[in-house]
Write a protein that holds these residues in place. Sequence first.
Motif, mmCIF file in Angstrom:
data_model
loop_
_atom_site.group_PDB
_atom_site.id
_atom_site.type_symbol
_atom_site.label_atom_id
_atom_site.label_comp_id
_atom_site.label_asym_id
_atom_site.label_seq_id
_atom_site.Cartn_x
_atom_site.Cartn_y
_atom_site.Cartn_z
ATOM 1 N N TRP A 53 41.205 63.857 20.626
ATOM 2 C CA TRP A 53 42.445 63.084 20.612
ATOM 3 C C TRP A 53 43.568 63.856 21.308
ATOM 4 O O TRP A 53 44.407 63.261 21.984
ATOM 5 C CB TRP A 53 42.856 62.713 19.184
ATOM 6 N N ASP A 54 43.582 65.191 21.174
ATOM 7 C CA ASP A 54 44.614 65.993 21.837
ATOM 8 C C ASP A 54 44.604 65.779 23.356
ATOM 9 O O ASP A 54 45.660 65.697 23.981
ATOM 10 C CB ASP A 54 44.432 67.478 21.533
ATOM 11 N N ASP A 114 45.699 62.085 24.050
ATOM 12 C CA ASP A 114 47.110 61.897 23.720
ATOM 13 C C ASP A 114 48.056 62.377 24.823
ATOM 14 O O ASP A 114 49.220 61.989 24.854
ATOM 15 C CB ASP A 114 47.421 62.604 22.403
ATOM 16 N N ASN A 170 50.484 56.336 27.976
ATOM 17 C CA ASN A 170 49.430 56.679 27.030
ATOM 18 C C ASN A 170 48.157 55.910 27.344
ATOM 19 O O ASN A 170 48.206 54.775 27.816
ATOM 20 C CB ASN A 170 49.862 56.352 25.593
ATOM 21 N N ASN A 178 46.962 54.351 21.458
ATOM 22 C CA ASN A 178 47.921 54.637 20.396
ATOM 23 C C ASN A 178 47.109 54.894 19.135
ATOM 24 O O ASN A 178 46.247 54.101 18.784
ATOM 25 C CB ASN A 178 48.856 53.436 20.213
ATOM 26 N N ARG A 179 47.380 55.990 18.496
ATOM 27 C CA ARG A 179 46.586 56.372 17.322
ATOM 28 C C ARG A 179 46.685 55.332 16.202
ATOM 29 O O ARG A 179 45.722 55.096 15.488
ATOM 30 C CB ARG A 179 47.059 57.732 16.821
ATOM 31 N N LYS A 215 40.329 50.382 20.341
ATOM 32 C CA LYS A 215 39.565 51.380 19.601
ATOM 33 C C LYS A 215 39.306 50.887 18.188
ATOM 34 O O LYS A 215 39.994 50.020 17.674
ATOM 35 C CB LYS A 215 40.281 52.730 19.570
ATOM 36 N N THR A 249 37.539 52.484 14.271
ATOM 37 C CA THR A 249 37.226 53.709 13.555
ATOM 38 C C THR A 249 35.917 53.542 12.792
ATOM 39 O O THR A 249 35.477 52.434 12.506
ATOM 40 C CB THR A 249 38.331 54.068 12.546
#
Length: 87
Positions: free
Chosen positions: A31-32, A35, A46, A49-50, A68, A70
Amino acid sequence: MTNQDLDWPIRVAAMNALQHLVRQHGEVLSWDVIDRGFTYQGETLNFANRARGIFWPRQMRETALSIKTTVPRQGREARYERFREAG
């Protein structure tokens, strides 16, 4: 009359940036890394978006840039599993 996809240049820039990141970091990106975003016409956009599953940058007019989901917690159904089974 032509059907112009106004978001096409942004998606191309995103895909080119992702290809570069995959060459640099491998196929699984943290994710880093994601991001950090990518540059389009001198502006950082971006990839995702998380907090949102469907990400639609303000610069895009017609389509989302990313979707996305999860992995569900143990004992819970995957959020979109019912759609995959119906299709």
